[in-house]
Each structure stands twice: as structure tokens, then as C-alpha cells.
Design an enzyme around this catalytic site. Sequence first.
Site, mmCIF file in Angstrom:
data_model
loop_
_atom_site.group_PDB
_atom_site.id
_atom_site.type_symbol
_atom_site.label_atom_id
_atom_site.label_comp_id
_atom_site.label_asym_id
_atom_site.label_seq_id
_atom_site.Cartn_x
_atom_site.Cartn_y
_atom_site.Cartn_z
ATOM 1 N N LYS A 161 0.828 -1.218 0.000
ATOM 2 C CA LYS A 161 0.000 0.000 0.000
ATOM 3 C C LYS A 161 0.855 1.259 0.000
ATOM 4 O O LYS A 161 0.615 2.182 -0.765
ATOM 5 C CB LYS A 161 -0.917 0.059 1.242
ATOM 6 C CG LYS A 161 -1.920 -1.049 1.352
ATOM 7 C CD LYS A 161 -2.884 -0.793 2.491
ATOM 8 C CE LYS A 161 -2.245 -0.825 3.875
ATOM 9 N NZ LYS A 161 -1.714 -2.136 4.289
ATOM 10 N N ARG A 192 -9.333 1.156 8.998
ATOM 11 C CA ARG A 192 -8.938 -0.221 9.296
ATOM 12 C C ARG A 192 -10.009 -0.943 10.110
ATOM 13 O O ARG A 192 -9.839 -2.117 10.419
ATOM 14 C CB ARG A 192 -7.629 -0.215 10.099
ATOM 15 C CG ARG A 192 -6.373 -0.467 9.266
ATOM 16 C CD ARG A 192 -5.193 -0.323 10.195
ATOM 17 N NE ARG A 192 -4.017 -1.054 9.820
ATOM 18 C CZ ARG A 192 -2.953 -0.498 9.243
ATOM 19 N NH1 ARG A 192 -2.955 0.768 8.909
ATOM 20 N NH2 ARG A 192 -1.878 -1.215 9.002
ATOM 21 N N ARG A 238 11.774 -6.881 4.906
ATOM 22 C CA ARG A 238 11.580 -5.453 4.596
ATOM 23 C C ARG A 238 12.601 -4.576 5.324
ATOM 24 O O ARG A 238 12.932 -4.814 6.480
ATOM 25 C CB ARG A 238 10.156 -5.037 5.004
ATOM 26 C CG ARG A 238 9.883 -3.577 4.755
ATOM 27 C CD ARG A 238 8.423 -3.306 4.623
ATOM 28 N NE ARG A 238 7.737 -3.238 5.917
ATOM 29 C CZ ARG A 238 6.474 -2.817 6.039
ATOM 30 N NH1 ARG A 238 5.776 -2.470 4.969
ATOM 31 N NH2 ARG A 238 5.917 -2.778 7.229
ATOM 32 N N ARG A 241 11.764 -2.185 10.655
ATOM 33 C CA ARG A 241 10.689 -1.616 11.479
ATOM 34 C C ARG A 241 10.467 -2.503 12.694
ATOM 35 O O ARG A 241 10.385 -3.710 12.560
ATOM 36 C CB ARG A 241 9.391 -1.534 10.658
ATOM 37 C CG ARG A 241 8.978 -0.107 10.346
ATOM 38 C CD ARG A 241 7.811 -0.073 9.423
ATOM 39 N NE ARG A 241 6.580 -0.595 10.011
ATOM 40 C CZ ARG A 241 5.391 -0.453 9.446
ATOM 41 N NH1 ARG A 241 5.276 0.163 8.295
ATOM 42 N NH2 ARG A 241 4.305 -0.945 10.013
ATOM 43 N N ARG A 292 -0.343 -8.820 13.524
ATOM 44 C CA ARG A 292 -0.882 -7.817 12.592
ATOM 45 C C ARG A 292 -1.774 -8.476 11.548
ATOM 46 O O ARG A 292 -2.802 -7.925 11.159
ATOM 47 C CB ARG A 292 0.279 -7.052 11.919
ATOM 48 C CG ARG A 292 0.951 -6.073 12.868
ATOM 49 C CD ARG A 292 2.311 -5.651 12.374
ATOM 50 N NE ARG A 292 2.255 -4.824 11.184
ATOM 51 C CZ ARG A 292 3.295 -4.617 10.373
ATOM 52 N NH1 ARG A 292 4.459 -5.173 10.634
ATOM 53 N NH2 ARG A 292 3.167 -3.827 9.341
HETATM 54 P P1 AMP Z 1 1.098 0.719 8.884
HETATM 55 O O1 AMP Z 1 2.318 1.531 8.711
HETATM 56 O O2 AMP Z 1 -0.057 1.205 8.053
HETATM 57 O O3 AMP Z 1 1.355 -0.773 8.688
HETATM 58 O O4 AMP Z 1 0.641 0.880 10.406
HETATM 59 C C1 AMP Z 1 1.484 0.482 11.482
HETATM 60 C C2 AMP Z 1 0.662 0.313 12.732
HETATM 61 O O5 AMP Z 1 0.043 1.567 13.094
HETATM 62 C C3 AMP Z 1 -0.493 -0.685 12.640
HETATM 63 O O6 AMP Z 1 -0.085 -2.025 12.851
HETATM 64 C C4 AMP Z 1 -1.417 -0.173 13.746
HETATM 65 O O7 AMP Z 1 -0.951 -0.555 15.026
HETATM 66 C C5 AMP Z 1 -1.253 1.347 13.635
HETATM 67 N N1 AMP Z 1 -2.263 1.942 12.712
HETATM 68 C C6 AMP Z 1 -2.028 2.516 11.501
HETATM 69 N N2 AMP Z 1 -3.173 2.927 10.936
HETATM 70 C C7 AMP Z 1 -4.168 2.610 11.811
HETATM 71 C C8 AMP Z 1 -5.577 2.744 11.776
HETATM 72 N N3 AMP Z 1 -6.227 3.289 10.728
HETATM 73 N N4 AMP Z 1 -6.279 2.291 12.869
HETATM 74 C C9 AMP Z 1 -5.649 1.750 13.921
HETATM 75 N N5 AMP Z 1 -4.336 1.559 14.005
HETATM 76 C C10 AMP Z 1 -3.573 1.980 12.953
#
Ligand code: AMP
Length: 207
Positions: free
Chosen positions: A13, A88, A122, A152, A163
Site C-alpha cells: 500500500k 482499518r 523489509r 521496522r 498484525r
Molecule cells: P502501517 O504503517 O499502516 O502498517 O501501520 C502500522 C501500525 O500503526 C499498525 O499495525 C497499527 O498498530 C497502527 N495503525 C495505523 N493505521 C491505523 C488505523 N487506521 N487504525 C488503527 N491503528 C492503525
Amino acid sequence: MRWVFLGPPGAGKGTQAAMAVKAYGVAHISTGDMLREQIKAQTDLGQKAKSYIDKGALVPDDVILGMVEERLKQSDCEKGFLLDGFPRTLVQAQALDKIVELDCVVNIDVPDENIVRRLSGRRVCPDCGATYHISTLNGKETCDCGASLVIRPDDNEQTVKNRLNTYHEQTKPLIGYYREKGILRDIDGTRSVEDVFSGVKAVLGES
Ligand code: AMP
């Protein structure tokens, strides 16, 4: 141009969103990036969010919604925006519906077995946010921008499993939610970055 990129963690994404934002000149809203910035700046929000992110759980809806609502008010969103990693949960999707009318939701589909392989290899740039995979880095440890690449903290095996479970339980139902609204477009995310982006452009071009 009001778009959402949906998909499991590691579906690409962020990579596709960065390319689409450049091509279409819309604002890139990544809730994951926004949360990581808050953690880096050691704000109260960042400290609260970190405990959830480290476990592979979702940050509570009210925290995320407050943050996104503020972001959508900024002037760069007037010409359009791409939401990456938001919504989400069903609660987030319903709240978003009350603020804006979306044109298109792109669902980047990648099976679980590919996800684990992708995320365990990654590497990310802490400065510009670019992402790489060790299979194409040929031993290189720096980003094109010059910064040293890092892993990360939530890309470790156990957190990735959490996740993925979180995705299946809380985020995957959004596929049906948006399909019913007639705005969902599916993309096969297992192909090369370039091929996936061709698919993205074919979908966004028509939206
Ligand atoms: P990402 O970089 O999009 O994979 O997000 C990393 C982490 O941030 C996720 O595993 C969640 O813990 C948190 N996070 C990101 N976006 C959201 C969202 N829309 N709702 C809740 N938690 C989020």
C-alpha cells in the site's frame, strides 16, 4: 480524487500510494506514518500509540479518527487525497463516510504466506520512508536518499502474525462493506511493483 488503499500489512500500500501521489498530485495520508512521526516526536499520542503498534494491535478508533479528521481539514487535501492504512475498522469506515464521499477503494490483494516473507525481509528508511526488500538490495544498507536503512520494530515474526490476525478480524470486513457500496476495485498485489502500479492506474484513471 478521494481514494483509499486497502490491503493486509505488507501488501505494498505504502509503495503504491507513494507512486500514485506523485502521478496524480493528491495528498498522501498514511496513518501509520503519522503515528510513527508522533512516536519519534515523543508526544503523548505517540507514546499511547506505541504500546498498540508494538503488539501488532490497532490504535483505538477515537485516537485515529481525531488525527485523520484534523489532517483532512488541511488545504492540500482540497485537490484530492489518498488514504493509506485508513480506515482499518468498520467504525472508522462509517465515521469517514460522514465526513467525505469516497470515489474509489483499491483493494490490494496478497495472500498471507507472501506477507510473512515480504515483511521479514523489509527494510525501511527512517528519514524519507522509502521501503525496500533485502532480495533486491544486493547487500546495500543505505537508502537512495543516503540514510541507513532499518528494520521496522513491528516487522518481527510474532508481531507480523498478530498484525495479520488483526487484519483478518478487523480490516478484511471492509472489503465487503465497500463492495456493497459499488466503489471497491480489486488488484492482484502479488505481481511486480510496476505491474501492480499499472493496475492501480487503470483503476484510478477511470474513477
Ligand atoms: P502501517 O504503517 O499502516 O502498517 O501501520 C502500522 C501500525 O500503526 C499498525 O499495525 C497499527 O498498530 C497502527 N495503525 C495505523 N493505521 C491505523 C488505523 N487506521 N487504525 C488503527 N491503528 C492503525
